[in-house]
Design a protein around this motif. Structure first.
Motif, mmCIF file in Angstrom:
data_model
loop_
_atom_site.group_PDB
_atom_site.id
_atom_site.type_symbol
_atom_site.label_atom_id
_atom_site.label_comp_id
_atom_site.label_asym_id
_atom_site.label_seq_id
_atom_site.Cartn_x
_atom_site.Cartn_y
_atom_site.Cartn_z
ATOM 1 N N GLY A 16 0.784 -1.237 0.000
ATOM 2 C CA GLY A 16 0.000 0.000 0.000
ATOM 3 C C GLY A 16 0.809 1.276 0.000
ATOM 4 N N CYS A 17 2.110 1.221 0.316
ATOM 5 C CA CYS A 17 2.922 2.439 0.347
ATOM 6 C C CYS A 17 3.177 2.923 -1.074
ATOM 7 N N ARG A 18 2.906 4.204 -1.327
ATOM 8 C CA ARG A 18 3.068 4.744 -2.688
ATOM 9 C C ARG A 18 4.263 5.679 -2.783
ATOM 10 N N CYS A 19 5.248 5.445 -1.914
ATOM 11 C CA CYS A 19 6.460 6.276 -1.914
ATOM 12 C C CYS A 19 7.077 6.398 -3.314
ATOM 13 N N GLY A 20 7.130 5.275 -4.021
ATOM 14 C CA GLY A 20 7.729 5.291 -5.363
ATOM 15 C C GLY A 20 7.017 6.287 -6.261
ATOM 16 N N ASP A 21 5.683 6.312 -6.199
ATOM 17 C CA ASP A 21 4.906 7.245 -7.022
ATOM 18 C C ASP A 21 5.145 8.687 -6.576
ATOM 19 N N VAL A 22 5.252 8.878 -5.248
ATOM 20 C CA VAL A 22 5.528 10.230 -4.724
ATOM 21 C C VAL A 22 6.888 10.700 -5.235
ATOM 22 N N LEU A 23 7.876 9.801 -5.241
ATOM 23 C CA LEU A 23 9.238 10.172 -5.643
ATOM 24 C C LEU A 23 9.341 10.437 -7.148
ATOM 25 N N GLU A 35 -2.507 11.805 -1.872
ATOM 26 C CA GLU A 35 -3.184 10.836 -2.740
ATOM 27 C C GLU A 35 -2.871 9.395 -2.355
ATOM 28 N N CYS A 36 -1.912 9.186 -1.471
ATOM 29 C CA CYS A 36 -1.667 7.838 -0.947
ATOM 30 C C CYS A 36 -2.769 7.527 0.070
ATOM 31 N N PRO A 37 -3.466 6.404 -0.108
ATOM 32 C CA PRO A 37 -4.578 6.087 0.799
ATOM 33 C C PRO A 37 -4.154 5.948 2.265
ATOM 34 N N LEU A 38 -2.864 5.694 2.504
ATOM 35 C CA LEU A 38 -2.416 5.498 3.881
ATOM 36 C C LEU A 38 -1.998 6.805 4.555
ATOM 37 N N PHE A 39 -1.883 7.872 3.766
ATOM 38 C CA PHE A 39 -1.373 9.150 4.275
ATOM 39 C C PHE A 39 -2.226 9.683 5.432
ATOM 40 N N GLY A 40 -1.572 9.902 6.563
ATOM 41 C CA GLY A 40 -2.266 10.496 7.706
ATOM 42 C C GLY A 40 -3.218 9.542 8.413
ATOM 43 N N ALA A 96 -3.033 5.248 8.280
ATOM 44 C CA ALA A 96 -2.133 4.193 8.778
ATOM 45 C C ALA A 96 -0.694 4.700 8.867
ATOM 46 N N CYS A 97 -0.364 5.724 8.072
ATOM 47 C CA CYS A 97 1.029 6.202 8.000
ATOM 48 C C CYS A 97 1.136 7.634 8.509
ATOM 49 N N THR A 98 1.839 7.803 9.600
ATOM 50 C CA THR A 98 2.079 9.131 10.189
ATOM 51 C C THR A 98 3.550 9.184 10.612
ATOM 52 N N PRO A 125 5.524 5.561 10.854
ATOM 53 C CA PRO A 125 5.708 5.654 9.399
ATOM 54 C C PRO A 125 5.715 4.279 8.734
ATOM 55 N N ILE A 126 5.107 4.224 7.559
ATOM 56 C CA ILE A 126 5.142 2.968 6.800
ATOM 57 C C ILE A 126 6.226 3.034 5.734
ATOM 58 N N GLY A 127 6.399 4.192 5.145
ATOM 59 C CA GLY A 127 7.420 4.337 4.106
ATOM 60 C C GLY A 127 8.432 5.411 4.472
ATOM 61 N N PRO A 128 9.590 5.422 3.790
ATOM 62 C CA PRO A 128 10.644 6.387 4.103
ATOM 63 C C PRO A 128 10.239 7.830 3.847
ATOM 64 N N CYS A 129 9.283 8.056 2.931
ATOM 65 C CA CYS A 129 8.888 9.438 2.640
ATOM 66 C C CYS A 129 8.196 10.080 3.839
ATOM 67 N N MET A 130 7.750 9.260 4.798
ATOM 68 C CA MET A 130 7.145 9.796 6.013
ATOM 69 C C MET A 130 8.166 9.841 7.149
ATOM 70 N N VAL A 131 9.297 9.154 6.973
ATOM 71 C CA VAL A 131 10.313 9.112 8.033
ATOM 72 C C VAL A 131 11.264 10.290 7.923
ATOM 73 N N ALA A 172 8.756 13.904 1.323
ATOM 74 C CA ALA A 172 7.601 14.706 0.906
ATOM 75 C C ALA A 172 6.384 14.409 1.775
ATOM 76 N N CYS A 173 6.178 13.157 2.132
ATOM 77 C CA CYS A 173 4.994 12.818 2.943
ATOM 78 C C CYS A 173 5.094 13.487 4.309
ATOM 79 N N ALA A 174 6.291 13.488 4.886
ATOM 80 C CA ALA A 174 6.485 14.146 6.180
ATOM 81 C C ALA A 174 6.201 15.643 6.062
#
Ligand code: SF4
Length: 363
Positions: A312-319, A327-332, A334-336, A340-346, A351-353
């Protein structure tokens, strides 16, 4: 301008915004390559101030985020070598690999140490002469020269227990890979300020020359970024792609020859595995054969096991800029940043962070 607050002057910002609004007659999508730019854009609310014709997308310019799970798993496997000390920058410790993170490995007994610079890693090696010390080298052309200098220093000091797992990456080939993939239509690139301080603005000339793509190299203050956006809108409207430099207080056309020289002495260009982009030719830096005694890849034969991506992590698409973080369904949900689920939130440059911290209400 001399002082930092002058680069945050609201009156000048309004002038630039008025200019952008008056010049921007058609929609443009601009990619800020660098995660530092994404954070500045979100922190100062620039997305909400720009006219609706200007769409900003994040790019792959967060070194922690683009480290592939396979490479991260290798680092985690290295941390499990008995007696070995793995030194790395803080963000890397929390990034989830296929099965666990370095933080989990540390909790399970691995000696993982957070450092602020390669000099700290050298000191750990000097203080622990009987133990192998591996520095996990992650970063772009900005970080690579400092790691190269550390390797030269280790060689000069005969520090036989110090080595580097080099996951360094080069930014122009990643930009080329995004454009070659043709997955996202772009009208301009906000060039990375720190990287370009090293490689020089001329390193981006291939973008207008080969792709007809305007580039504006930018610093990290609001006026730097607005000036870059103004330049890109002007170039798009005039259909005159070129490389502009709105970070002249740091960036020259040729870059930093001393940094480039030390990097070239120690590293050679090879393929690299990027999260989101896959294996990109000539986009990574490995150690030259003459420094093999400092190359952790050759020194330690570890089995990282099979690689798994996070469901479910869409980090690749964000990058790649094909989606924005919300637009990632997990943003905010399951993933905070706390979980964090993906590195973009870590990562501090993820960008997610940035979107979570400064712009959760944005579409
Ligand atoms: Fe990955 Fe989390 Fe970003 Fe979604 S919000 S892309 S799960 S890091």
């Amino acid at each position: 301008m001399k002082y930092i607050d002058e680069f945050r002057d609201p009156a000048l910002a309004r002038k630039l915004l008025t200019h952008i609004e008056s010049r921007s007659t058609r929609p443009v999508r601009l990619m800020e390559f660098c995660g530092g730019h994404t954070h500045a854009i979100m922190r100062y609310g620039l997305r909400t101030l720009l006219p609706p014709t200007v769409d900003l997308r994040s790019g792959p310019g967060c070194p922690v985020c683009v480290t592939s799970n396979a490479d991260l798993d290798r680092a985690i496997a290295l941390a499990g070598v008995p007696g070995l000390i793995l030194a790395t920058f803080g963000d890397m410790v929390r990034v989830p690999g296929s099965v666990q993170s370095l933080q989990h490995a540390k909790a399970a007994g691995a000696d993982v140490r957070m450092v602020y610079s390669t000099l700290d890693a050298l000191k750990i090696a000097r203080d622990n002469p009987a133990r192998p010390v591996v520095f996990l080298g992650v970063g772009f052309e900005t970080t690579a020269p400092t790691v190269a200098a550390a390797i030269l220093q280790a060689a000069a000091q005969g520090l036989g227990n110090f080595s580097v797992l080099s996951l360094h990456k080069l930014t122009p080939p990643a930009t080329r890979a995004i454009l070659d993939a043709g997955e996202i239509a772009l009208d301009g690139i906000i060039g990375p300020g720190h990287v370009t301080t090293v490689i020089g603005a001329d390193a981006w000339q291939f973008l207008p020359a080969e792709y007809g793509m305007p580039v504006a190299v930018a610093g990290f203050e609001p006026l730097d970024i607005l000036r870059a956006v103004a330049d890109l809108v002007n170039m798009a409207e005039d259909r005159h792609p070129a490389v502009s430099n709105s970070y002249a207080r740091s960036v020259t056309r040729q870059g930093n020859p001393a940094a480039i020289e030390v990097m070239d002495r120690v590293f050679e260009v090879g393929t690299a595995d990027w999260r989101g982009l896959g294996v990109v030719p000539a986009s990574g830096l490995g150690l030259r054969p003459e420094f093999v005694q400092f190359d952790a890849i050759h020194l330690f034969d570890v089995d990282p096991g099979p690689t798994r991506e996070h469901k479910g992590c869409r980090c690749g698409d964000v990058l790649r800029g094909t989606i924005t973080p919300p637009e990632c369904p997990l943003f905010g949900r399951a993933c905070t940043p706390a979980r964090p689920i993906g590195p973009c939130m870590v990562s501090a440059e993820g960008a997610c962070a940035a979107y979570y911290q400064f712009g959760r209400d944005l579409p």
